[in-house]
Design a protein around this motif. Structure first.
Motif: not given
Ligand code: ATP
Length: 480
Positions: A50, A117, A123, A436
């Motif tokens: 992110s 992630n 983000s 993202d």
């Protein structure tokens, strides 16, 4: 009535010492090497989860900012700069070799699919409101930025008037020049952070009949808040100039990247087009037509995401308007022929932008003469080079269409029709809106130290800044 001032304001060819002869491909001193080379560390590596961008108002005192001198960034000398060939003809462009990186395209799934992630950060873009000191945080739940919630929130109006003066900033180098003045890199004397200040000469604005557009620019910029739009922190004026204080967007113009790359690989063009689509969707939902889409007005932030700048032609238009303005190559036929027009002109321009990103030239370009370009626009014939992906061509044909009852973006489904087009099939819009998804190219800048190495160099001029004498235009810019 449409005015020729519109024609004159936005010349596609901008002259600067770093660009020398933009119209001539022979000014190329060395073969450009494409900066869009997939790197293992970012951009094409899904392990980067992110992006966090922090923005801080110039008057906010902060100790977190390293007190780095500007010259640490070592901007390139003029002679080192890559040539830019804004005026290359399609034939000239086609004669150029395909950049090495385009022969080996990055996987679309790497580019567009959401990265894994890593849990390091969400983000999030934090904006400090300069007026209230409140923090507004974009989070993953900000429904105004996701496709799931089409009802985009009405933007909050930032109070920006009278907050700053020239004395709050140290003026550093010029980042860009325009028809009425220039944009400087500046450093806040309060928090030592770097900002961009656009300086407009009042006399020039008046002479070119752009008073209303300039006041609109301020109003629109003050009103909008979106991850892909530049943030305006405040404005002020003296007797000669108007000043707009914005975030410094460090990565330079998409235009420079495009000229260095000649043209973008399909997935790269798609990434930038998708971010622009979200920005246009947001503007249109707030009844704003942008009217000046082109790579020169798309800046890259330090992570490679887009920020649209230059709201000089943006206008609040609930329905129809008639003004002739914009950049010749990008004008829709209904603008050229002085018919009333609406937001759909931005979707036309999106088509031109995608075409230019994929081909390296605009579809109606013709020897640099605006009149010839307008003729071509009205004829409406577009030649699609064979290397354009069929899905991209289909989208372009639906955007670059004179028939407003057929132009994508202007139909019943609005921006959703554009987002649902097959070319954008892999795009996960919610994640894109949250930044993202890793950008395909991360500009080589030192973050937060005023690194302007991605911008061309210009002769410096700060004449008449800060003058307090008689102001003959006092009543024209009361909002600043
Ligand atoms: N916020 C910013 N951060 C970094 N650079 C910027 C920023 N805003 C503008 N610039 C640089 O300054 C250039 C000129 O800015 P802008 O397009 O807003 O000026 P303008 O006077 O409207 O120009 P023109 O007449 O060519 O449209 C941009 O192309 C960009 O290179």
């Amino acid at each position: 009535m449409p005015s020729l001032g519109g024609f004159l304001k936005k010349k596609r060819t901008r002259e600067s010492p770093g660009q020398k002869d933009l119209a001539s491909p022979t000014s190329t001193s060395s073969q450009p090497t494409s900066p869009i080379t997939p790197t293992p560390s970012r951009g094409f590596d899904n392990s980067i989860a992110s992006v966090t961008t922090q923005s801080t108002a110039p008057e906010t005192l902060s100790t977190s900012q390293p007190d780095a001198p500007l010259n640490q960034a070592s901007p390139p000398t003029v002679g080192e700069q890559q040539p830019m060939t804004r005026g290359l003809s399609p034939q000239q462009q086609q004669a150029l070799p395909v950049p090495a990186d385009q022969q080996n395209l990055p996987s679309i799934s790497n580019l567009i699919n959401p990265p894994q992630n890593d849990g390091a950060s969400n983000s999030k873009n934090e904006h400090s409101n300069p007026a209230s000191g409140e923090n507004t945080t974009y989070t993953g739940n900000d429904s105004s930025l996701t496709r799931a919630a089409p009802a985009v929130q009405a933007p909050q109006i930032r109070q920006t008037k009278g907050k700053y003066s020239l004395g709050d900033f140290e003026i550093l180098r010029t980042l860009g020049t325009g028809s009425f003045g220039r944009v400087h890199l500046v450093q806040s004397k309060h928090n030592q952070r770097f900002y961009a200040v656009k300086v407009l000469k009042k006399q020039q604005v008046v002479k070119m009949k752009q008073v209303e557009h300039t006041n609109d620019e301020r109003r629109m910029l003050q009103e909008v808040k979106h991850p892909f739009l530049v943030t305006l922190w405040g404005t002020f004026q003296d007797s000669k100039n108007l000043y707009l204080v914005m975030d410094f967007v460090e990565g330079g113009e998409l235009f420079s990247l495009l000229r260095k790359s000649q043209r973008f690989p399909n997935p790269v063009a798609k990434f930038y087009a998708a971010e622009v689509t979200l920005a246009l969707e947001y503007l249109h939902k707030n009844q704003i037509i942008y009217r000046d889409l082109k790579p020169e007005n798309l800046l890259l932030d330090r992570h490679g995401h887009l920020k649209i700048t230059d709201f000089g032609f943006a206008k609040k238009v609930p329905d129809i308007t008639w003004t002739l303005c914009g950049t010749p190559d990008y004008l829709a036929p209904e603008v050229v022929s002085s018919k009333g027009y609406n937001k759909s002109v931005d979707w036309w321009s999106l088509g031109i932008l995608i075409f230019e990103m994929l081909c390296g030239f605009t579809p109606f370009w013709d020897g640099g003469s605006p009149m010839k370009i307008y003729e071509n626009i009205l004829k409406g014939r577009v030649k699609y080079p064979p290397y354009i992906h069929p899905d991209a061509q289909d989208l372009l044909q639906r955007l670059i269409t004179a028939d407003l009852t057929k132009r994508l973006g202007n139909l019943h489904g609005g921006s959703e029709d554009v987002k649902n087009h097959q070319w954008f099939a892999e795009v996960t819009w919610e994640r894109l809106a949250k930044k993202d998804i890793d950008a395909p190219y991360v500009p080589p800048v030192k973050a937060g130290v005023g690194d302007a190495s991605q911008f061309d160099k210009y002769p410096e001029e700060t004449d008449h800044y800060g003058q307090t004498g008689h102001d003959e235009y006092k009543n024209l810019f009361t909002d600043f």
